[in-house]
Design an enzyme around this catalytic site. Sequence first.
Site, short mmCIF file in Angstrom:
data_model
loop_
_atom_site.label_atom_id
_atom_site.label_comp_id
_atom_site.label_asym_id
_atom_site.label_seq_id
_atom_site.Cartn_x
_atom_site.Cartn_y
_atom_site.Cartn_z
N LYS A 109 19.90 1.18 34.96
CA LYS A 109 19.27 0.72 33.72
C LYS A 109 18.20 1.68 33.23
O LYS A 109 17.76 2.56 33.95
CB LYS A 109 18.71 -0.69 33.93
CG LYS A 109 19.84 -1.72 33.90
CD LYS A 109 19.37 -3.14 33.85
CE LYS A 109 20.61 -4.04 33.74
NZ LYS A 109 20.30 -5.45 33.93
N ARG A 142 23.42 -6.67 41.82
CA ARG A 142 24.53 -6.31 40.94
C ARG A 142 24.49 -4.80 40.68
O ARG A 142 23.52 -4.31 40.10
CB ARG A 142 24.39 -7.10 39.64
CG ARG A 142 25.51 -6.92 38.64
CD ARG A 142 25.27 -7.81 37.43
NE ARG A 142 26.26 -7.60 36.40
CZ ARG A 142 26.20 -6.63 35.51
NH1 ARG A 142 25.20 -5.78 35.51
NH2 ARG A 142 27.15 -6.50 34.60
C1 7PM Z 1 24.57 -1.42 28.45
C2 7PM Z 1 23.31 -1.92 28.72
C3 7PM Z 1 25.64 -1.86 29.17
C4 7PM Z 1 23.13 -2.87 29.71
C5 7PM Z 1 25.48 -2.79 30.15
C6 7PM Z 1 24.23 -3.31 30.40
C7 7PM Z 1 23.04 -7.84 33.90
C8 7PM Z 1 24.15 -8.64 33.71
C9 7PM Z 1 24.33 -6.86 32.47
C10 7PM Z 1 22.00 -8.28 34.79
C11 7PM Z 1 23.31 -10.23 35.17
C12 7PM Z 1 24.30 -3.60 32.79
C13 7PM Z 1 23.99 -4.29 31.49
N1 7PM Z 1 23.18 -6.73 33.13
N2 7PM Z 1 24.30 -9.82 34.34
N3 7PM Z 1 24.94 -8.02 32.82
N4 7PM Z 1 22.19 -9.47 35.39
N5 7PM Z 1 23.41 -11.41 35.81
O1 7PM Z 1 23.50 -2.70 33.13
O2 7PM Z 1 20.95 -7.66 34.98
O3 7PM Z 1 25.31 -3.87 33.43
S1 7PM Z 1 24.96 -5.77 31.31
#
Ligand code: 7PM
Length: 299
Positions: free
Chosen positions: A226, A260
């Site tokens: 992130k 995750r």
């Molecule tokens: C672009 C920016 C693509 C951010 C994807 C993301 C989480 C999640 C995501 C989290 C839970 C990523 C995020 N982040 N579900 N879905 N917790 N429970 O980095 O922090 O995957 S999407």
Amino acid sequence: MFDTTPSLQCGKYTLNLDAPRIMAIINVTPDSFSDGGHLASVQQAIDFALRAVEQGAHMLDVGGESTRPNARPVSIDEELSRVIPVIEALAARVEVPISIDTSKPQVMRAAVAAGANFINDVFALRNDGALDAAAELGVPVCLMHMLGSPQTMQQDAHYDDVLVQVRQFLTERIFACEMSGIPKKNIVIDPGFGFGKQLEHNLALLANLEYFIQLGVPVLAGVSRKSMIGHITGRALEQRVVGSAAAALIAAQNGARIIRVHDVAETKDALAVLAAVQGAARKDHSLKAKPSIQWPDED
Ligand code: 7PM
């Protein structure tokens, strides 16, 4: 003291949460640069997931991209056509729980029918029909905090006290779940790193993750690759693996029970170091507690 659920029943799988578990991120994203298009992205996601399980993933989180910040809204049919073939294939081939990353009740139902046994909703079941769908499906759910919507959340997030406000939100969502018939044993919470948070907020949440353990349900943390890792290390997306593993380790040390991640093998090694060190920690607290007077008959 804090009655943290020791395990989650995900369909036929019992996910033991005595130690931190690794949830592998499985993105089903059509690749505009590939001629294969849709079918190719489905096959890529399946291959990636099989490899993640080989590397030690304890569960898989299959997502069709709609819950990402700034993502172009994806129709229900489009989302289904991405995730359902992947879930069907994986349910037949792996022996770990499969999570569906969606906020849409229709996708939750179809995904569970296809073999998913966990719901990961970044919108914390606030969409119409989502609470009822999750209650009927009877699988564990992850409730994530987000400030604003995926479209607006990066506009200068402000909190008077991010810890208090995120915990208050999660407390309310746990209550909403219980009122809808989702038992506490099926609830996981997530402070939502990066979802309407600036670096200082993300750091406060990570440093004080234990504050959320008090709610009595397992905590999931997603920090992998992130922007907070980018801000700290100055590195581009693909070069955040080490920073992400370090952050995952801190999350685990501060009580997260599900991590995750994109990079399963690297996270597994980091968590192995933590487990080994924790196994060597003195149980008698003789080094941790520092009484000002050392009584003679204490050992
Ligand atoms: C672009 C920016 C693509 C951010 C994807 C993301 C989480 C999640 C995501 C989290 C839970 C990523 C995020 N982040 N579900 N879905 N917790 N429970 O980095 O922090 O995957 S999407």
